[in-house]
Enzyme design. Structure first.
Site, PDB file in Angstrom:
ATOM      1  N   HIS A  24       0.829  -1.207   0.000  1.00 17.21           N
ATOM      2  CA  HIS A  24       0.000   0.000   0.000  1.00 17.21           C
ATOM      3  C   HIS A  24       0.865   1.259   0.000  1.00 17.21           C
ATOM      4  O   HIS A  24       0.515   2.257  -0.627  1.00 17.21           O
ATOM      5  CB  HIS A  24      -0.911   0.019   1.234  1.00 17.21           C
ATOM      6  CG  HIS A  24      -1.979  -1.026   1.214  1.00 17.21           C
ATOM      7  ND1 HIS A  24      -3.327  -0.717   1.219  1.00 17.21           N
ATOM      8  CD2 HIS A  24      -1.915  -2.379   1.184  1.00 17.21           C
ATOM      9  CE1 HIS A  24      -4.036  -1.840   1.209  1.00 17.21           C
ATOM     10  NE2 HIS A  24      -3.193  -2.859   1.187  1.00 17.21           N
ATOM     11  N   ASP A 129      -5.647   5.983   2.157  1.00 18.76           N
ATOM     12  CA  ASP A 129      -5.868   4.571   1.862  1.00 18.76           C
ATOM     13  C   ASP A 129      -7.242   4.158   2.383  1.00 18.76           C
ATOM     14  O   ASP A 129      -7.714   4.646   3.416  1.00 18.76           O
ATOM     15  CB  ASP A 129      -4.777   3.726   2.528  1.00 18.76           C
ATOM     16  CG  ASP A 129      -4.751   2.295   2.012  1.00 18.76           C
ATOM     17  OD1 ASP A 129      -5.653   1.515   2.382  1.00 18.76           O
ATOM     18  OD2 ASP A 129      -3.841   1.954   1.241  1.00 18.76           O
TER      19      ASP A 129
END
Length: 495
Positions: A24, A129
């Site tokens: 990520h 995110d």
């Protein structure tokens, strides 16, 4: 140019919140650099350990004049019941630590709120995110638009959107083995229930965490996607429509890494000398090497890893095999030496024990195939490099990515994995592909059949289109311009 408008009219300040996991953080750091190249002031908020992972890449970016800064916040591990030293998702040793880890992450809301009160200039936009739902509360409190980053492709995001709207499809399935067709899709695509990243039953506290993420998704201003329009046009258009136009495809973001050092040091430091690796690749014929890497949180059982190794050996092709989480794989290390495997393959097999300079390897002319777990970062890096894919999905969005690669784009071959290997349950699964299956799949991908040649031709074309997309005037470059203009309008003082 947006960079000029940005400086002259109203300075944009984006605050980025990467989730604390290697897969990520890597694209989020690339996104930070892409936006900073357009004159946007960037602040990355993360924890000390995660900041250290990207210190070299970001230091080079800052030294080159890019307006990027990092703000570190301490993860409240103790308060959440999380043992110290578990600051990243991929360092968690047990699924029992998942809930305390996410509790600790969401407890960052208060210290981050204090940071926002003191930030100058005032943030114009949050990019967060999907796994950090607390950032929605920050966005609401300070009246700032929040852009979401999932780290998935449009094919997968649209699939999830359709299935959330039609929940009865998954609920009416009689078993986890039963296949269903995704409705309203441009292509006919079938899955089993476990193969889609949409849990129908999640126990207790984990259910609440998941629901918070879904709710935060609904309230976000828009979404940025690490893909490019030319790769999956029907799905990019479909997902943009589903998000009422507020979805921007801005990838492949990895292409912001122009120099060798940046390519080699994305995330953890490589566990092999870059020059040694390139020298080994230089000694091999063009398109002859199979690169094997099954991701940062893969821990297949020893029985399966042995079959994979023996299949690679029997394929008689040169290969690079990356085994991550090496400290967990001591038994494999013993097998390598005791069985004579390492000795037998030493002339044509390079074993990397830990982290590899993946972008450098994939870009090398001698690499002709990539055996991948189908994480989206790896999938996109393979396609961008023009390398055909041998798919071995494990969990999450990886089966979606396999369908896109094999059935829709036709740039890869499946290794034959149908069963989901959930993290922490690998031993229950055992061997899914034996050595003969591995050997057969490698030949299917890298042989001289008409199908293999067509795959190679197609992936080369898509790789070239990826590079055009990020150039000035390309689709992804233009979408970044569009995003910045959108946020600029919202950020004007009189709005």
């Amino acid at each position: 140019m947006v960079s000029e408008i940005t400086h002259k009219s109203y300075p944009l300040h984006f605050v980025l919140f990467p989730f604390m996991a290697q897969g990520h953080m890597i694209p989020m750091v690339d996104i930070a650099r892409l936006l900073a190249q357009r004159g946007v002031k960037i602040t990355i908020v993360t924890t000390p350990h995660n900041a250290a992972r990207f210190e070299n890449v970001l230091s080079r970016a800052i030294e080159s004049g890019l307006p990027i800064s990092i703000v570190q916040v301490k993860l409240p591990s103790q308060e959440a019941g999380l043992p110290e030293g578990n600051e990243t998702f991929d360092s968690l040793v047990s699924t029992k630590l998942l809930v305390p880890f996410f509790k600790a992450v969401n407890m960052l809301e208060e210290p981050v709120q204090k940071l926002f009160e003191e930030m100058s200039p005032q943030p114009s936009c949050i990019i967060s995110d999907f796994c950090l739902p607390y950032t929605s509360k920050i966005a609401k409190k300070f009246n700032i638009p929040k852009i979401l980053f999932h780290g998935m492709c449009c094919f997968c995001l649209l699939c999830m959107h359709v299935l959330r709207k039609n929940r009865e499809i998954l609920e009416n399935l009689k078993s986890d083995k039963e296949h269903f067709v995704v409705p309203y899709f441009p292509d006919r695509v079938e899955f089993t229930r476990p193969q889609v990243p949409l849990a129908t039953y999640v126990p207790g506290e984990w259910h609440e965490i998941k629901e918070d993420m879904v709710e935060a998704d609904k309230t976000s201003y828009g979404v940025i996607v690490n893909t490019y329009q030319e790769l999956e046009p029907a799905y990019a258009n479909g997902y943009k429509e589903a998000r009422s136009g507020k979805a921007w495809t801005i990838g492949p973001v990895s292409l912001c890494n122009k120099v060798g050092a940046d390519k080699a040091e994305r995330g953890n430091k490589a566990d092999i000398d870059q020059d040694e690796c390139l020298k080994w690749l230089d000694s091999k014929e063009e398109g002859s090497v199979l690169y094997v890497c099954l991701g940062s949180i893969c821990s297949l059982p020893l029985s399966q890893l042995k079959e994979l190794g023996l299949g690679l050996e029997e394929s008689q092709r040169p290969f690079i095999w990356v085994v991550r989480g090496w400290e967990k794989n001591k038994e494999l290390l013993e097998w390598f030496s005791e069985s004579g495997f390492e000795e037998r393959v030493k002339d044509r097999g390079l074993l990397i024990k830990g982290w590899s300079p993946q972008m450098l390897i994939l870009a090398h002319h001698s690499v002709g195939g990539f055996l991948t777990h189908c994480g989206w970062n790896s999938t996109l890096e393979g396609i961008t490099s023009g390398v055909p894919l041998l798919t071995w999905p494990l969990f999450g969005d990886q089966f979606c990515n396999q369908k896109l690669v094999v059935q829709v784009l036709k740039v890869g071959v499946s290794a034959g994995v149908e069963e989901v290997t959930n993290w922490g349950e690998e031993e229950k699964i055992g061997v899914l592909v034996d050595k003969e299956g591995v050997k057969k799949a490698v030949e299917e991908l890298m042989g001289e059949s008409d199908d293999a040649k067509e795959i190679r031709k197609r992936v080369k074309e898509l790789g070239q289109l990826a590079h055009k997309a990020v150039e000035e005037g390309g689709s992804s470059h233009s979408n970044i311009t569009s995003l910045l203009e959108d946020i600029m309008q919202l950020a004007q003082p009189n709005n």
